[in-house]
Each structure stands twice: as C-alpha cells, then as structure tokens.
Design an enzyme around this catalytic site. Sequence first.
Site, PDB file in Angstrom:
ATOM      1  N   ASP A  72       0.823  -1.204   0.000  1.00  0.00           N
ATOM      2  CA  ASP A  72       0.000   0.000   0.000  1.00  0.00           C
ATOM      3  C   ASP A  72       0.863   1.263   0.000  1.00  0.00           C
ATOM      4  O   ASP A  72       1.420   1.638   1.028  1.00  0.00           O
ATOM      5  CB  ASP A  72      -0.909  -0.018   1.232  1.00  0.00           C
ATOM      6  N   ASP A 278      -1.863   5.670  -5.146  1.00  0.00           N
ATOM      7  CA  ASP A 278      -2.222   4.779  -4.046  1.00  0.00           C
ATOM      8  C   ASP A 278      -2.537   3.378  -4.571  1.00  0.00           C
ATOM      9  O   ASP A 278      -3.631   3.121  -5.083  1.00  0.00           O
ATOM     10  CB  ASP A 278      -3.437   5.344  -3.304  1.00  0.00           C
TER      11      ASP A 278
END
Length: 414
Positions: A72, A278
């Site tokens: 992430d 992201d």
Amino acid sequence: MKLLSFGLRASLCFATALVQSDATSSGVETAGKNTQPLNLDLMSWRKGKTDLQWYATIAVGTPPQKFTVILDTGSSALLLPRRNCSTCKGHNLFDPSQSKTFSAQPGYRLEPAFGTGGDTIPLSNPQVARCTVASDTVSIAGLVSPNHQFLLCDEYEDALAGQPVDGILGLSPASTSSWDGQNSFETLYRHLINSNQLSRPEFAISYVPGKTRGSQITLGGSDPLKYRGDVITIPMNKQLSKLREGWVLDVQSVYVGSKLLKNSTSYRPAVPAVTLLDTGTAYMLVPDVETARDLYGQVSMEIKPIDSLGSWGAPCKMMERVAKDITFTVGNGAHLANLTVPRRAFSLGEYPGKPGICQGLYLSPPSPAREPLEGRPAWVFGSPLLKSYYTVWNGVDMTMGFAKPSWGHCGRRS
C-alpha cells in the site's frame, strides 16, 4: 489505501519532453552495495473480472510467522492482526508468545483510520484498526529489519476484517511513520535503504491485470524483463509528498477521450490539480462531485449517482458502449508524462444490489478534496491506472517512473 497526452495510441503513450531513467538494456538493473535487486511474487485479489489489490507474503518473528499483506503506497506502517483479535476470523494471527525476538515496546496505542478500502464500493465511514505498536524482526524477500516497530491489532472494523489478506504493508516514501502526530518510527522501506540492503533506493511494480499470479515487485531496482522501451522518470511534488507522507504528482491536464475535461460552470480546464498515487485503492477518486459530474457528462448524461457514497453508474450495456479512455498529463516543467486509463477499465462491473447497473471507475468524495498549500483539487489514482504501467518508485530522489509493461501495449493486451 488512503489514510485519513493526449495521444492514446501505444506509440503516443508518453509526452516527448521527458527524462529517461538509467535502466540497463538487459538483465536486472544493479547498483549500490548490494549488486542484485530482488523479485518478489505478488498475488491478485479479484472480484469477478475486476482486479482489487495485489499482495505479498512477509515473515515476522523468530521463528518466522508468515502473513499476506497488501502493498500500500497510500500508507506508511506495517499493520497485522494479533492472536487475540476478536474480528479477524479467517486471517493468520500473529502470536507474540511464539517469537523469541518479540518486544511489547514501545507499547503505545494507535487507531489508524482508512478513508478508502480495498474493494470498489466506497466506505460509508473511515475504517479503523485498534492496535498497539510493538517490535519484532520483519523480513521481506530475505531482507531483514530487526526490532522493527509495527502495528499489532486486536480489532479490525468490517472493511479490514472482510479482506482476504491478513494485513497492510505501507510503502510510503516517508522516512518515519507518525500516525498520531507525536510518536514516530522508521518505515520498512526506509530501513532497507538506510541499512544498505537495497542496490538502489527504489522499488518497481509489475502488475499483470486479469490474472491471479504473475505480478511482481522488484526491491532495490527495476527489472527490464518486465517492461519495453524506456522508463520515463518524472519528479514528485516534493513539498506535498513530504507533507502527505505519500507519492504526490502534479496534474497538468485531463482528457476525456480526445477532449479536455472542463468545469461545466466556468468552462475552464479542471486543472491544475495534484494526485496521490495509491496502490491500495481499487478505483479512481476525483476531487469533488462537480468533477465527477463533468467527467461523466462528457461521456454520457445517463451516468448518474447510484448511491449516497460517491458511486456513479448506468446500465451495463450502455456503460460498455460509451466508455472512453481518460488521459492525465502529470509532472511539472519539461518533465511530463501522459498516463491513460483505458476504456476497458471504465466500468467496475455490476453494482451490488442493483441488477443490470454497472459502477463507473471514477468515484466522488463526501466533501471536496483540496491540497493544503495552494488549494488545488486533489485526486487519488488507484490501481486501475497503475496496473496499466510498469512503475518505478524512488523515495530518496522523489521520482516516479513509468514504462510500457512487457505484457502488452499501454492499456491494450498484446
């Protein structure tokens, strides 16, 4: 997960005024103290035909306990469920009593809240994990961080508990993670750099869309077998990236098909803007409702809000028929790249509870998103854009690299 160009053909995937990376023409790129970058296999979490997240396996403790973690870039810390987690059924749970290198210190409590989740359905409320910061040996692809501080959680809220992956590994460019604004600890990515375990201060990701296996992350460099042509390197917005502890790019233009995206009220281009990159978000998040309305309005006026959470959609057959490429010009000055989200990614598939209605890729936030320095609109580019490219992330030089993936042309399977 978010913690709370026009040329569209393959030959025109990038703008002309660009910086070329120093990737070698054959073999895996090498430099620095360690001579070989390391490839680590990734698995894909998929829902129907939609890619949601990519995850890897890491080890924590002595002897090692193995866990799957979402990679992430929108967060900065390692987060795992503890043995006593009451809401983590189906997950591998870390057992401190089975590790001789475990320390309960520093022991302070943290409750990180995530504004976007791993699924395509937006969150009605930020999802919280209730955790304690502890320390143990963490390893990834044979690289080791002893006494690494991480979040050990005794409760996951629904969205986190419902994921098939055990935890989250933050890959923010930040040197330290400071989730509560007071205490901070070194990130895993930065430790691997500072301890000279990476041949270069970067990692690269090769996604293979539509397949459970085949994707990889390269730690310490890039792998020329995973891309074709040059890696195009553009600078991050350093000030905002540092402030946000994330990978932030400037956005100079947005095209819907071949037409510039404009504000329907002012008739001016919907830029300048910025975006957070992201890997932990499974959709594209626009800055506000007005931008979503304008973007979809340039595709079809039949695409409308389908819930109160920011999802837009229309009948599936129509969505497939009217879908368009969306192209973003990112970077600044002479260092620009055009990044295209192909039309085949325009629909996320049928929306749960609404038969025959498909959800659009671009979601709107509950309130307008603006960056804090100049007030520019703020996007979030999630995995639907990033999976179309081979990406190289350098958190020391603060650059992003984009290349054509070896599995096909930009936005098109070979």
